[in-house]
Design a protein around this motif. Structure first.
Motif, mmCIF file in Angstrom:
data_model
loop_
_atom_site.group_PDB
_atom_site.id
_atom_site.type_symbol
_atom_site.label_atom_id
_atom_site.label_comp_id
_atom_site.label_asym_id
_atom_site.label_seq_id
_atom_site.Cartn_x
_atom_site.Cartn_y
_atom_site.Cartn_z
ATOM 1 N N ILE A 75 16.306 -5.830 -3.013
ATOM 2 C CA ILE A 75 14.924 -6.307 -3.038
ATOM 3 C C ILE A 75 14.898 -7.612 -3.823
ATOM 4 C CG2 ILE A 75 12.537 -5.784 -3.646
ATOM 5 C CD1 ILE A 75 13.079 -2.884 -3.237
ATOM 6 N N PRO A 76 15.102 -8.733 -3.131
ATOM 7 C CA PRO A 76 15.243 -10.024 -3.810
ATOM 8 C C PRO A 76 14.071 -10.367 -4.728
ATOM 9 C CG PRO A 76 15.984 -10.211 -1.539
ATOM 10 C CD PRO A 76 15.364 -8.845 -1.666
ATOM 11 N N ALA A 77 12.842 -10.128 -4.279
ATOM 12 C CA ALA A 77 11.673 -10.552 -5.047
ATOM 13 C C ALA A 77 11.480 -9.748 -6.320
ATOM 14 C CB ALA A 77 10.416 -10.452 -4.179
ATOM 15 N N ALA A 78 12.112 -8.589 -6.428
ATOM 16 C CA ALA A 78 11.959 -7.739 -7.611
ATOM 17 C C ALA A 78 13.243 -7.678 -8.436
ATOM 18 C CB ALA A 78 11.537 -6.329 -7.193
ATOM 19 N N PHE A 120 3.026 4.287 -11.588
ATOM 20 C CA PHE A 120 4.483 4.256 -11.799
ATOM 21 C C PHE A 120 4.948 2.830 -11.501
ATOM 22 C CE2 PHE A 120 3.700 8.741 -10.669
ATOM 23 C CZ PHE A 120 4.242 9.353 -11.791
ATOM 24 N N VAL A 121 4.829 1.956 -12.481
ATOM 25 C CA VAL A 121 5.012 0.525 -12.213
ATOM 26 C C VAL A 121 5.956 -0.160 -13.198
ATOM 27 C CG1 VAL A 121 3.044 -0.227 -13.618
ATOM 28 C CG2 VAL A 121 3.697 -1.568 -11.588
ATOM 29 N N LEU A 122 6.283 0.499 -14.317
ATOM 30 C CA LEU A 122 7.151 -0.166 -15.281
ATOM 31 C C LEU A 122 8.495 -0.499 -14.640
ATOM 32 C CD1 LEU A 122 6.516 1.885 -18.548
ATOM 33 C CD2 LEU A 122 5.310 -0.131 -17.674
ATOM 34 N N ASN A 123 8.940 -1.710 -14.812
ATOM 35 C CA ASN A 123 10.127 -2.362 -14.248
ATOM 36 C C ASN A 123 9.909 -2.881 -12.829
ATOM 37 O OD1 ASN A 123 10.862 -0.204 -12.431
ATOM 38 N ND2 ASN A 123 12.318 0.668 -13.903
ATOM 39 N N TRP A 124 8.627 -2.916 -12.391
ATOM 40 C CA TRP A 124 8.285 -3.576 -11.129
ATOM 41 C C TRP A 124 7.090 -4.484 -11.362
ATOM 42 C CZ3 TRP A 124 8.752 -3.501 -5.548
ATOM 43 C CH2 TRP A 124 9.997 -3.054 -5.106
ATOM 44 N N PRO A 125 6.817 -5.423 -10.423
ATOM 45 C CA PRO A 125 5.640 -6.293 -10.586
ATOM 46 C C PRO A 125 4.342 -5.492 -10.605
ATOM 47 C CG PRO A 125 7.137 -7.182 -8.932
ATOM 48 C CD PRO A 125 7.633 -5.804 -9.249
ATOM 49 N N LEU A 163 -5.162 3.411 -8.349
ATOM 50 C CA LEU A 163 -4.728 2.018 -8.265
ATOM 51 C C LEU A 163 -5.433 1.169 -9.317
ATOM 52 C CD1 LEU A 163 -4.794 1.679 -4.359
ATOM 53 C CD2 LEU A 163 -2.783 2.008 -5.817
ATOM 54 N N GLY A 164 -4.819 0.030 -9.653
ATOM 55 C CA GLY A 164 -5.417 -0.898 -10.584
ATOM 56 C C GLY A 164 -4.928 -0.771 -12.013
ATOM 57 N N HIS A 165 -3.743 -0.216 -12.204
ATOM 58 C CA HIS A 165 -3.220 -0.008 -13.555
ATOM 59 C C HIS A 165 -2.423 -1.221 -14.022
ATOM 60 C CE1 HIS A 165 -4.500 4.177 -13.519
ATOM 61 N NE2 HIS A 165 -4.105 4.195 -12.262
ATOM 62 N N ASP A 166 -2.672 -1.627 -15.248
ATOM 63 C CA ASP A 166 -2.007 -2.784 -15.843
ATOM 64 C C ASP A 166 -0.771 -2.309 -16.600
ATOM 65 O OD1 ASP A 166 -1.165 -4.999 -17.214
ATOM 66 O OD2 ASP A 166 -3.094 -5.402 -18.179
ATOM 67 N N PRO A 167 0.416 -2.707 -16.154
ATOM 68 C CA PRO A 167 1.631 -2.237 -16.842
ATOM 69 C C PRO A 167 1.682 -2.645 -18.308
ATOM 70 C CG PRO A 167 2.140 -3.984 -15.268
ATOM 71 C CD PRO A 167 0.732 -3.562 -14.997
ATOM 72 N N ASN A 168 0.988 -3.720 -18.669
ATOM 73 C CA ASN A 168 1.013 -4.168 -20.058
ATOM 74 C C ASN A 168 0.277 -3.210 -20.991
ATOM 75 O OD1 ASN A 168 2.477 -6.566 -19.569
ATOM 76 N ND2 ASN A 168 0.622 -7.575 -18.857
ATOM 77 N N THR A 169 -0.565 -2.360 -20.428
ATOM 78 C CA THR A 169 -1.314 -1.406 -21.254
ATOM 79 C C THR A 169 -0.686 -0.017 -21.256
ATOM 80 O OG1 THR A 169 -2.772 -0.675 -19.447
ATOM 81 C CG2 THR A 169 -3.434 -2.647 -20.682
ATOM 82 N N LEU A 170 0.364 0.181 -20.497
ATOM 83 C CA LEU A 170 0.995 1.491 -20.421
ATOM 84 C C LEU A 170 2.005 1.662 -21.552
ATOM 85 C CD1 LEU A 170 1.632 1.679 -16.560
ATOM 86 C CD2 LEU A 170 -0.146 2.874 -17.852
ATOM 87 N N PRO A 171 2.013 2.827 -22.201
ATOM 88 C CA PRO A 171 2.971 3.043 -23.295
ATOM 89 C C PRO A 171 4.405 3.143 -22.780
ATOM 90 C CG PRO A 171 1.822 5.075 -22.777
ATOM 91 C CD PRO A 171 1.150 4.000 -21.970
#
Length: 344
Positions: free
Chosen positions: A80-83, A237-242, A263-271
């Motif tokens: 997955i080049p873009a990720a 489930f988004v940590l380590n992805w865009p 939907l709509g979760h900000d990875p920067n706010t996830l522990p």
């Protein structure tokens, strides 16, 4: 199945292009589609794909070498080049080319320079897309096969369209082979795909729940127990992805706390909380990592990928048996269509 039914051909021009007997592609499931599963699918007549997303080149070298030793069939390596960090991606591709890999399967955003690099090396390129626009970009970049992924698919889902609707749109605009992906776990789905002019299907969930899959037995058992409506599309489930990258998973203790806001979760706010381990590699709650054979810890809270076709999965057989079942079902379905058309 009658002898006449068994003779119903599933072969499409895609089979000649890829070097397989039936147009059933193994999805390049990161972590799960290792050499054992890919070789089993390839040796049974399907098309094998090694899921090497963001893996170290040393692992890619070991997996490709094992695959080459286990089968003389053609196969692809999924990246997955873009990720993927550019330096790692460069090393991954160089490793594959050095080992004689002849086909790549890409996903997510189309990166024309990456496609051009492997095409220049003489490789085939399959590209999975989630929108008509991405399909156009992939064709312009020079890919050989377009995989139309629908919202029914398990794992990372790029678009929001039903698989057949998206495939029909793409088929109307291209002469390239189009493979449909998204919840295909039975031969009836393959027959339906061929009926609209597609060249084949790509299956993930159907092969995740097989003996050779590198998924953890717990993950496999949850698929056997699940129905399609037990899956949800979420970007938690988004940590380590865009940010915003959605996945389809079996609902669990993590998704049950979202009160339907998937939907709509900000990875920067996830522990960043370690809940499992793969050897010396920690696995975080909310990461995209799914439980593998080697994983220990709170498996239930991890991303349990599954497509909406999970309800048709009732056992965990060898991959060859799963492929044979799908093939037999497809032949039967096509045979029945032929009978109805002939008035027999």
């Amino acid at each position: 199945m009658t002898a006449k039914t068994s003779e119903t051909s599933l072969r499409t021009p895609l089979c000649d292009l890829l070097g397989c007997d039936v147009p059933i592609l193994l999805a390049g499931m990161g972590g799960v589609s290792r050499w054992e599963l890919a070789a089993a699918v390839a040796n049974a007549g399907g098309y094998g794909t090694l899921g090497m997303v963001r893996e170290d080149p040393s692992l890619i070298a070991a997996e490709v070498s094992a695959m080459q030793a286990a089968t003389d069939r053609s196969f692809a390596v999924n990246l997955i080049p873009a990720a993927t960090e550019p330096g790692l991606l460069d090393a991954q591709i160089a490793c594959c080319l050095d080992l004689g890999v002849s086909a790549f399967s890409f996903f997510w955003d189309v990166m024309p320079d990456v496609v051009a690099r492997v095409k220049h090396a003489g490789c085939l390129v399959l590209h999975q897309v989630g929108t008509l626009e991405a399909a156009r970009m992939a064709e312009d970049a020079g890919v050989d096969v377009i995989i139309a992924q629908g919202i029914e698919a398990g794992g990372h889902v790029h678009g929001r369209s039903p698989a057949f609707g998206l495939a029909a749109q793409i088929l109307a605009e291209t002469d390239l082979p189009v493979v449909v992906s998204g919840g295909f776990t039975t031969g009836e789905g393959l027959a339906d795909a061929l009926a609209i002019g597609a060249s084949g299907v790509q299956c993930g969930t159907a092969f995740l729940a097989t003996d050779e899959s590198f998924a953890h037995p717990y993950h496999k058992s949850r698929i056997v127990e699940a129905k399609g409506e037990d899956t949800v599309l979420t970007d938690v489930f988004v940590l380590n992805w865009p940010a915003g990258a959605a996945v389809r998973v079996i609902a669990n203790s993590v998704t049950n706390t979202l009160d339907g806001v998937y939907l709509g979760h900000d990875p920067n706010t996830l522990p960043r909380e370690v809940i499992a381990q793969d050897g010396d590699r920690p696995r975080l709650r909310f990461s995209t990592d799914s439980p593998l054979r080697t994983t220990t810890g709170d498996l239930e809270a991890m991303a349990l990928y599954a497509g909406r076709g999970a309800g048709a999965i009732h056992d965990i057989p060898p991959a060859a048996a799963r492929l044979a079942e799908i093939t037999a079902q497809a032949r039967q379905a096509l045979h029945e269509v032929e009978q109805s058309k002939s008035g027999q």
